[in-house]
Design an enzyme around this catalytic site. Structure first.
Site, PDB file in Angstrom:
ATOM      1  N   HIS A 269      29.320  30.096  25.963  1.00  0.00           N
ATOM      2  CA  HIS A 269      29.310  30.524  27.356  1.00  0.00           C
ATOM      3  C   HIS A 269      29.262  29.353  28.326  1.00  0.00           C
ATOM      4  O   HIS A 269      29.878  29.393  29.395  1.00  0.00           O
ATOM      5  CB  HIS A 269      28.134  31.475  27.592  1.00  0.00           C
ATOM      6  CG  HIS A 269      28.377  32.847  27.037  1.00  0.00           C
ATOM      7  ND1 HIS A 269      27.377  33.762  26.806  1.00  0.00           N
ATOM      8  CD2 HIS A 269      29.529  33.462  26.665  1.00  0.00           C
ATOM      9  CE1 HIS A 269      27.903  34.876  26.323  1.00  0.00           C
ATOM     10  NE2 HIS A 269      29.196  34.718  26.234  1.00  0.00           N
ATOM     11  N   GLU A 506      50.102  45.055  35.813  1.00  0.00           N
ATOM     12  CA  GLU A 506      49.012  44.641  34.931  1.00  0.00           C
ATOM     13  C   GLU A 506      49.125  45.215  33.533  1.00  0.00           C
ATOM     14  O   GLU A 506      48.403  44.795  32.630  1.00  0.00           O
ATOM     15  CB  GLU A 506      47.671  45.086  35.521  1.00  0.00           C
ATOM     16  CG  GLU A 506      47.359  44.515  36.882  1.00  0.00           C
ATOM     17  CD  GLU A 506      46.098  45.123  37.447  1.00  0.00           C
ATOM     18  OE1 GLU A 506      45.032  44.523  37.275  1.00  0.00           O
ATOM     19  OE2 GLU A 506      46.184  46.205  38.055  1.00  0.00           O
ATOM     20  N   ASP A 530      44.919  40.823  33.299  1.00  0.00           N
ATOM     21  CA  ASP A 530      44.979  42.093  32.573  1.00  0.00           C
ATOM     22  C   ASP A 530      46.276  42.247  31.800  1.00  0.00           C
ATOM     23  O   ASP A 530      46.287  42.814  30.705  1.00  0.00           O
ATOM     24  CB  ASP A 530      44.804  43.267  33.538  1.00  0.00           C
ATOM     25  CG  ASP A 530      43.347  43.662  33.696  1.00  0.00           C
ATOM     26  OD1 ASP A 530      42.623  43.665  32.683  1.00  0.00           O
ATOM     27  OD2 ASP A 530      42.916  43.958  34.822  1.00  0.00           O
ATOM     28  N   CYS A 577      49.411  36.881  41.106  1.00  0.00           N
ATOM     29  CA  CYS A 577      48.085  36.661  41.682  1.00  0.00           C
ATOM     30  C   CYS A 577      47.017  36.451  40.616  1.00  0.00           C
ATOM     31  O   CYS A 577      45.841  36.285  40.922  1.00  0.00           O
ATOM     32  CB  CYS A 577      47.691  37.827  42.583  1.00  0.00           C
ATOM     33  SG  CYS A 577      47.617  39.425  41.739  1.00  0.00           S
TER      34      CYS A 577
END
Length: 647
Positions: A269, A506, A530, A577
């Site tokens: 992480h 997406e 996505d 985007c």
């Protein structure tokens, strides 16, 4: 899987290799050490046992590629020949840094082993867990407002650990045996750490750092201000056994020059956060890194996987020159940021900004953005008890539009569901939320909330500067349904003008049907985050897949090509985007694919504009045709780096 189990009243156990784990517990499930394609038994008991078992089985059988998709470690300098005394490790985040060592020693406060009143200790533990949960939930909301999905995903994983029933249960049993709350929770965490460390899985071993981070936060809540913040230098190199995410995010970014850790890995992480924050980081350096003297000056070249603990004056001078040259180029880019981004052969590419609020809009203008390519509206809906009404929304959106000083703003309708939740929106439990109610599907399921947002958007002035972007459209029927609703609301409001309406591409079906969508839409905007997730069947919230979830995969590039081709049949433009637009290496690839707009983080606008101005679109087009025939994202990146090296 634990989320699937928690949706039902019945108790569910997963059995493997003679051991059983509570299906509601993250740590218990990890402790089984189940690998992909292993056979397990699922046992459920209770009033809805059949449904609970079916949900858990479905979750178990959902292939995430986690076993095969774990990213290969980046080149480790320790495996190469390094000068004597140098430190080698794995590059977790590239970059060059000079700074002074700040030792972040492990948080090991003294806790009393025994306590007299078990009820009091149990209450203290519950209060501490509640306090830590609330703090993490607030951090998730803050990260979502800033569009930092990598941070929000990490904090969400930590929230699951704080709420883990096995950790809490083990601690409460220890408290009942006469131990203090702090001692009992530490013992519960350490027992799970030993289990994970013994399984022989590098991925599970990296989760030990997450557990220790939770331990540190809970003990701090129990003991009060038992840990002072580290004293930082103007340029600090953080050194630790394994840095905790919460330690990194609470420190001022401008004073953190780099990171060195003895343990950790490129999938951890902290590594993900370091890449997101642009902090050079070297992990898995071994115990020698913990022998660095606090305050000593070191030279970190994370890109090369090395750290010089005692750099010579000549080495420091060369590094400072390289860093200064890089900063000078950035300053030149900022000076030219207000100009148009036009390729060498005269093709203009709009460089827009992804923003979340009015403050971001000011940043976008300051950095020379031509427009706003994506305004996320989720920031208005999270961290509150009820949805904002049309007037609150309209005021917030109008403030953004006013800050843009005549620039166009693309505002996305509410995108919640999946990994983005709002507490007051009751969504049905789903075994696979990423494939359930998300984006416009949530809007159609809650038409009153969708109508309220559409009315707010139609209240903006001038409407000519507004473009509405719809997330998660799968086919043209959904787009037509939404346009009819906008027309109906506009008529109710006495409006003759309509804002432009765009589709966020997406899902693969939207890319494959781009010609149909472009016949109805005014523009298309590709959300590569996505689109990559759904095309490669890899969960973008799974940290272990971070390095494999690459939008430069040839399959993604072909879908982008298909989208642009479909849109061009109707004279419509296509923007990007998603995160790929902010990757300078991808700029020539996207231009070669015919993308007309790149929407990026505000601070990257000058660099992306400079990148565009150095390219010839026709040359990019010819070379991209070759990239589409390559086998992997790694091959695409290697070839792109050779053809279009970054300055």
């Amino acid at each position: 899987m634990q989320n699937a189990a928690r949706q039902y009243r019945s108790s569910v156990r997963v059995e493997f290799n003679g051991q059983a784990a509570n299906a509601r517990s993250v740590v218990a499930l990890m402790g089984l050490g189940v690998a992909e394609d292993d056979d397990v038994a699922v046992l459920a008991q209770g009033e809805d046992a059949a449904a609970a078992a079916a949900a858990v089985i479905a979750a178990l059988q959902t292939r995430t590629e986690s076993g095969h998709g774990a990213p290969a470690p980046l080149a480790s300098a320790s495996a190469r020949s390094l000068p004597a005394g140098w430190i080698g490790g794995i590059c977790a985040a590239p970059g060059l840094a000079i700074g002074q060592v700040v030792r972040l020693d492990a948080f090991e406060p003294q806790v009393a082993e025994f306590a007299v009143n078990a009820d009091s200790e149990r209450d203290q533990l519950n209060r501490a867990l509640t306090e830590v949960s609330a703090g993490i939930a607030a951090a998730i909301d803050d990260a979502l407002r800033r569009g930092q999905t990598s941070q929000s995903d990490i904090f969400s994983a930590h929230l699951a650990l704080v709420d883990d029933p096995e950790l809490r249960g083990a601690a409460e049993r220890d408290i009942a045996a006469g131990h203090s709350a702090g001692y009992a929770f530490r013992q519960a965490v350490r027992a799970q750490c030993r289990v994970l460390s013994s399984l022989g899985s590098p991925l599970l071993a990296e989760r030990v750092a997450d557990l220790k981070d939770i331990e540190r936060q809970v003990l701090k809540a129990l003991l009060g201000d038992a840990q002072s913040e580290p004293e930082l230098y103007p340029a600090s190199i953080l050194v630790a056994e394994d840095l905790a995410p919460s330690e990194l995010t609470r420190l001022p970014r401008e004073r953190v020059a780099g990171i060195l850790s003895a343990a950790g890995g490129a999938t951890g992480h902290v590594a993900i956060l370091a890449r997101a924050l642009g902090i050079p980081a070297l992990v898995a350096c071994g115990p020698q890194v913990l022998r660095l003297d606090a305050g000593s000056e070191v030279l970190l070249d994370a890109s090369q996987g090395s750290c010089d603990p005692a750099p010579a004056a000549a080495s420091l001078a060369a590094a400072r020159q390289a860093m200064a040259e890089r900063e000078r180029r950035r300053a030149d880019m900022r000076a030219d940021a207000d100009g148009a981004a036009v390729t060498l052969d005269g093709v203009r590419v709009e460089v827009a900004a992804n923003i979340a609020n009015e403050e971001d809009a000011r940043e976008a203008v300051r950095h020379g953005a031509d427009s706003v390519g994506l305004l996320r509206t989720e920031f208005l809906f999270i961290d509150r008890r009820d949805a904002p009404d049309r007037y609150e929304q309209a005021n917030a959106y109008q403030a953004v539009l006013d800050e843009l000083q005549g620039r166009v703003a693309i505002i996305r309708t509410l995108d919640v569901g999946g990994d983005k939740e709002v507490p007051y929106l009751t969504l049905p439990p789903e075994p696979n939320p990423a494939l359930g109610l998300r984006g416009i599907r949530t809007g159609f399921a809650h038409p009153e909330m969708l109508d309220e947002q559409l009315r707010a958007l139609l209240m903006l002035r001038p409407l000519s500067l507004l473009r509405i972007l719809v997330p998660m459209i799968a086919d043209v029927g959904e787009l037509r349904r939404l346009r009819r609703r906008i027309d109906s609301l506009a008529e109710e409001m006495g409006l003759s003008e309509r804002p432009q309406l765009g589709v966020m591409v997406e899902v693969p079906s939207a890319a494959l049907l781009a010609d149909q969508l472009a016949a109805e839409a005014d523009f298309l905007s590709i959300g590569t985050n996505d689109l990559t997730q759904y095309t490669l069947a890899m969960d973008r919230c799974n940290a272990s897949l971070a390095a494999s979830l690459d939008a430069m995969h040839p399959a993604l590039l072909r879908l982008i090509e298909r989208t642009v081709a479909g849109a061009s049949l109707h004279g419509k433009w296509v923007g990007v985007c998603g995160a790929l637009a902010s990757d300078p290496l991808a700029t020539p690839v996207l231009i070669g694919l015919g993308v007309a707009e790149l929407s990026v983080s505000p601070g990257l606008v000058p660099e992306i504009k400079a990148r565009v101005r150095a390219l010839d679109q026709q040359a990019c087009l010819k070379r991209v045709e070759q990239l589409l025939r390559l086998d992997s994202a790694a091959e695409v990146r290697a070839q792109a780096a050779e053809w279009w090296p970054e300055a």
